[in-house]
Design an enzyme around this catalytic site. Structure first.
Site, mmCIF file in Angstrom:
data_model
loop_
_atom_site.group_PDB
_atom_site.id
_atom_site.type_symbol
_atom_site.label_atom_id
_atom_site.label_comp_id
_atom_site.label_asym_id
_atom_site.label_seq_id
_atom_site.Cartn_x
_atom_site.Cartn_y
_atom_site.Cartn_z
ATOM 1 N N SER A 8 -5.139 -9.680 6.013
ATOM 2 C CA SER A 8 -3.769 -10.156 6.225
ATOM 3 C C SER A 8 -2.738 -9.484 5.321
ATOM 4 C CB SER A 8 -3.702 -11.672 6.034
ATOM 5 O OG SER A 8 -3.896 -12.014 4.673
ATOM 6 N N LYS A 41 -0.870 -14.137 -0.423
ATOM 7 C CA LYS A 41 0.273 -13.833 0.434
ATOM 8 C C LYS A 41 1.438 -13.351 -0.434
ATOM 9 C CE LYS A 41 -1.694 -15.451 4.228
ATOM 10 N NZ LYS A 41 -2.208 -14.518 5.256
#
Length: 217
Positions: free
Chosen positions: A29, A100
């Site tokens: 990701s 993230k």
């Protein structure tokens, strides 16, 4: 011998809870900034709400979902091992960890996109050179009418004490707005990260060689 082992464990726990903590990147990701399997150190020291900035890459802990505080482990042996991981700050523990990039700070409004397909923070487009694989936005598509691109999401206000986080690999990231994209004019429930979930900020990739900054783009 036992005393030396206990001292080593105590030193390890002190380092991982106050200075740096090692992590393995579990998914794609954050590619290409961080690749699956990269070994990195998260900086624990000096990470507080006042110093956390937009574009920082953070590691945060949670349970089975982002809303859960811890993992419920029914197996007593595995549960005991998780307690060891909690203390040592490495290995299996009662929290999963996700990596993230911080995009929205407390009080910010975040939306996507302008006519050039750029992310907007507080109404202004931001430069994101680290995004190499974005969701498609065909020429002529728009986010404020008709059938929006899957890149689009309506304006979201970040609550106090929380952060809106996105993956650099936007086309393959289960992040704060994963359930909001392509829903022009439709309300959704974004997922935020609370500051008390943040373990640290990514600082150094030590494997594979050569080592380097985890902020590479």
């Amino acid at each position: 011998m036992i005393a030396r082992i206990l001292i080593a464990f105590a030193v390890l726990a002190l380092i991982t809870h106050t200075l740096v903590r090692p992590f393995v990147i579990p998914s794609g990701s954050m590619e290409p900034t961080l690749m699956t399997g990269d070994r990195v150190f998260a900086k624990v020291i000096g990470v507080d709400e006042a110093n956390l900035e937009r574009r920082d890459i953070v590691v945060f802990g949670h349970g089975a979902t982002w809303a859960d505080a811890t993992i419920d482990e029914p197996n007593p042996v595995a549960n005991a091992l998780r307690y060891v991981g909690d203390v040592l700050g490495t290995g299996p523990s009662h929290r999963s960890h996700t990596v993230k990039r911080v995009i929205g700070l407390p009080g910010d409004t975040v939306s996507c996109c302008d006519t050039q397909g750029r992310l907007l923070v507080n109404g202004a487009p931001i430069d994101e050179p680290y995004v190499k694989n974005d969701l498609p936005m065909p020429a002529g598509s728009e986010c404020d009418g008709g059938t929006p691109s899957t890149r689009c999401f309506a304006e979201i206000t970040v609550p106090a004490g929380s952060y809106l986080v996105l993956g650099d690999n936007r086309a393959n990231s289960s992040d704060s707005v994963a359930g909001c994209r392509g829903l022009s004019g439709t309300s959704c429930t974004p997922r935020f990260v609370r500051f008390d979930q943040v373990v640290g900020t990514l600082g150094w990739r030590w494997w594979p060689l050569p080592p380097g900054s985890a902020e590479r783009s």
